[in-house]
Design a protein around this motif. Structure first.
Motif, PDB file in Angstrom:
ATOM      1  N   ASN A  41      45.954  40.377  27.533  1.00 42.68           N
ATOM      2  CA  ASN A  41      47.234  40.811  28.095  1.00 42.68           C
ATOM      3  C   ASN A  41      47.172  41.115  29.587  1.00 42.68           C
ATOM      4  O   ASN A  41      48.195  41.426  30.191  1.00 42.68           O
ATOM      5  CB  ASN A  41      47.742  42.048  27.353  1.00 42.68           C
ATOM      6  N   GLU A  42      45.979  41.051  30.169  1.00 45.69           N
ATOM      7  CA  GLU A  42      45.801  41.416  31.580  1.00 45.69           C
ATOM      8  C   GLU A  42      46.114  40.228  32.485  1.00 45.69           C
ATOM      9  O   GLU A  42      45.758  39.100  32.199  1.00 45.69           O
ATOM     10  CB  GLU A  42      44.377  41.898  31.837  1.00 45.69           C
ATOM     11  N   GLN A  43      46.807  40.505  33.584  1.00 49.46           N
ATOM     12  CA  GLN A  43      47.119  39.491  34.586  1.00 49.46           C
ATOM     13  C   GLN A  43      46.757  40.045  35.951  1.00 49.46           C
ATOM     14  O   GLN A  43      47.169  41.142  36.309  1.00 49.46           O
ATOM     15  CB  GLN A  43      48.622  39.142  34.536  1.00 49.46           C
ATOM     16  N   LEU A  44      45.966  39.300  36.735  1.00 48.89           N
ATOM     17  CA  LEU A  44      45.556  39.745  38.061  1.00 48.89           C
ATOM     18  C   LEU A  44      46.564  39.296  39.118  1.00 48.89           C
ATOM     19  O   LEU A  44      47.110  38.206  39.022  1.00 48.89           O
ATOM     20  CB  LEU A  44      44.183  39.169  38.420  1.00 48.89           C
ATOM     21  N   ASP A  45      46.764  40.151  40.114  1.00 51.74           N
ATOM     22  CA  ASP A  45      47.584  39.755  41.262  1.00 51.74           C
ATOM     23  C   ASP A  45      46.847  38.693  42.061  1.00 51.74           C
ATOM     24  O   ASP A  45      45.619  38.589  42.019  1.00 51.74           O
ATOM     25  CB  ASP A  45      47.841  40.960  42.187  1.00 51.74           C
ATOM     26  N   GLU A  46      47.589  37.922  42.817  1.00 50.21           N
ATOM     27  CA  GLU A  46      47.006  36.876  43.666  1.00 50.21           C
ATOM     28  C   GLU A  46      45.995  37.460  44.646  1.00 50.21           C
ATOM     29  O   GLU A  46      44.917  36.904  44.850  1.00 50.21           O
ATOM     30  CB  GLU A  46      48.130  36.165  44.427  1.00 50.21           C
ATOM     31  N   ASP A  47      46.336  38.602  45.263  1.00 53.33           N
ATOM     32  CA  ASP A  47      45.430  39.235  46.228  1.00 53.33           C
ATOM     33  C   ASP A  47      44.134  39.700  45.556  1.00 53.33           C
ATOM     34  O   ASP A  47      43.059  39.597  46.145  1.00 53.33           O
ATOM     35  CB  ASP A  47      46.100  40.432  46.906  1.00 53.33           C
ATOM     36  N   GLU A  49      42.780  38.394  42.841  1.00 55.33           N
ATOM     37  CA  GLU A  49      41.997  37.192  42.548  1.00 55.33           C
ATOM     38  C   GLU A  49      41.231  36.731  43.778  1.00 55.33           C
ATOM     39  O   GLU A  49      40.038  36.428  43.704  1.00 55.33           O
ATOM     40  CB  GLU A  49      42.910  36.062  42.068  1.00 55.33           C
ATOM     41  N   GLU A  50      41.913  36.668  44.918  1.00 56.30           N
ATOM     42  CA  GLU A  50      41.275  36.230  46.160  1.00 56.30           C
ATOM     43  C   GLU A  50      40.122  37.162  46.544  1.00 56.30           C
ATOM     44  O   GLU A  50      39.061  36.708  46.970  1.00 56.30           O
ATOM     45  CB  GLU A  50      42.292  36.159  47.304  1.00 56.30           C
ATOM     46  N   MET A  51      40.338  38.454  46.387  1.00 56.53           N
ATOM     47  CA  MET A  51      39.302  39.429  46.729  1.00 56.53           C
ATOM     48  C   MET A  51      38.087  39.273  45.812  1.00 56.53           C
ATOM     49  O   MET A  51      36.948  39.277  46.281  1.00 56.53           O
ATOM     50  CB  MET A  51      39.853  40.852  46.649  1.00 56.53           C
ATOM     51  N   LEU A  52      38.321  39.130  44.504  1.00 56.95           N
ATOM     52  CA  LEU A  52      37.212  38.950  43.566  1.00 56.95           C
ATOM     53  C   LEU A  52      36.450  37.654  43.835  1.00 56.95           C
ATOM     54  O   LEU A  52      35.214  37.625  43.764  1.00 56.95           O
ATOM     55  CB  LEU A  52      37.721  38.979  42.124  1.00 56.95           C
ATOM     56  N   ASP A  58      30.430  36.032  48.401  1.00 56.08           N
ATOM     57  CA  ASP A  58      29.531  36.811  49.263  1.00 56.08           C
ATOM     58  C   ASP A  58      28.246  37.184  48.527  1.00 56.08           C
ATOM     59  O   ASP A  58      27.149  37.123  49.091  1.00 56.08           O
ATOM     60  CB  ASP A  58      30.214  38.080  49.772  1.00 56.08           C
ATOM     61  N   PHE A  59      28.382  37.563  47.253  1.00 59.13           N
ATOM     62  CA  PHE A  59      27.216  37.922  46.444  1.00 59.13           C
ATOM     63  C   PHE A  59      26.287  36.724  46.294  1.00 59.13           C
ATOM     64  O   PHE A  59      25.070  36.828  46.504  1.00 59.13           O
ATOM     65  CB  PHE A  59      27.654  38.437  45.069  1.00 59.13           C
TER      66      PHE A  59
END
Length: 129
Positions: A41-47, A49-52, A58-59
């Motif tokens: 049921n979880e939905q990520l915001d576009e921002d 997603e980009e950050m993750l 980077d990792f």
């Protein structure tokens, strides 16, 4: 289609969506599938997603760079699994199952401080009432 670029001494990289200059190890689709696997049921915001995706890139870049330095320290021109493993074990306390030695790793029990022991004793005492 993504463009490929290569420079001497650098790995082959692709310019993907959003202008990130790296091979896509984790795409938005894979990230969304992972989130759905954890919570349908979880939905990520576009921002978010980009950050993750940026954090993952980077990792990966930092791990590969450090592993390359370990390979150079061994006087090798080849990056091996043991270089990545050593960095992940020493810097991130991570073991990747299925790769490398078959020896059983000793479980390191977290060191508990005296203050923690006192807090836990107080919690146990109050919950018994």
């Amino acid at each position: 289609m993504a463009n490929s670029t290569a420079t001497p001494g650098k790995a082959l990289a692709t310019v993907g969506p959003a202008g990130r200059n790296s091979p896509e190890v984790l795409s938005k689709k894979k990230l969304q599938d992972l989130v759905r696997e954890i919570d349908p049921n979880e939905q990520l915001d576009e921002d978010v997603e980009e950050m993750l995706l940026q954090i993952a890139d980077d990792f990966i870049e930092s791990v590969v760079t450090a592993a390359c330095q370990l390979a150079r320290h061994r006087k090798s021109n080849t990056l091996e699994v043991k270089d990545v493993q050593l960095h992940l074990e020493r810097q991130w306390n991570m073991w990747i199952p299925g790769y490398g030695s078959d020896e059983i790793r000793p479980f390191k029990k977290a060191c508990t401080t005296e203050a923690h022991k006192q807090r836990m004793a107080l919690i146990r005492k109050t919950t018994k009432k």
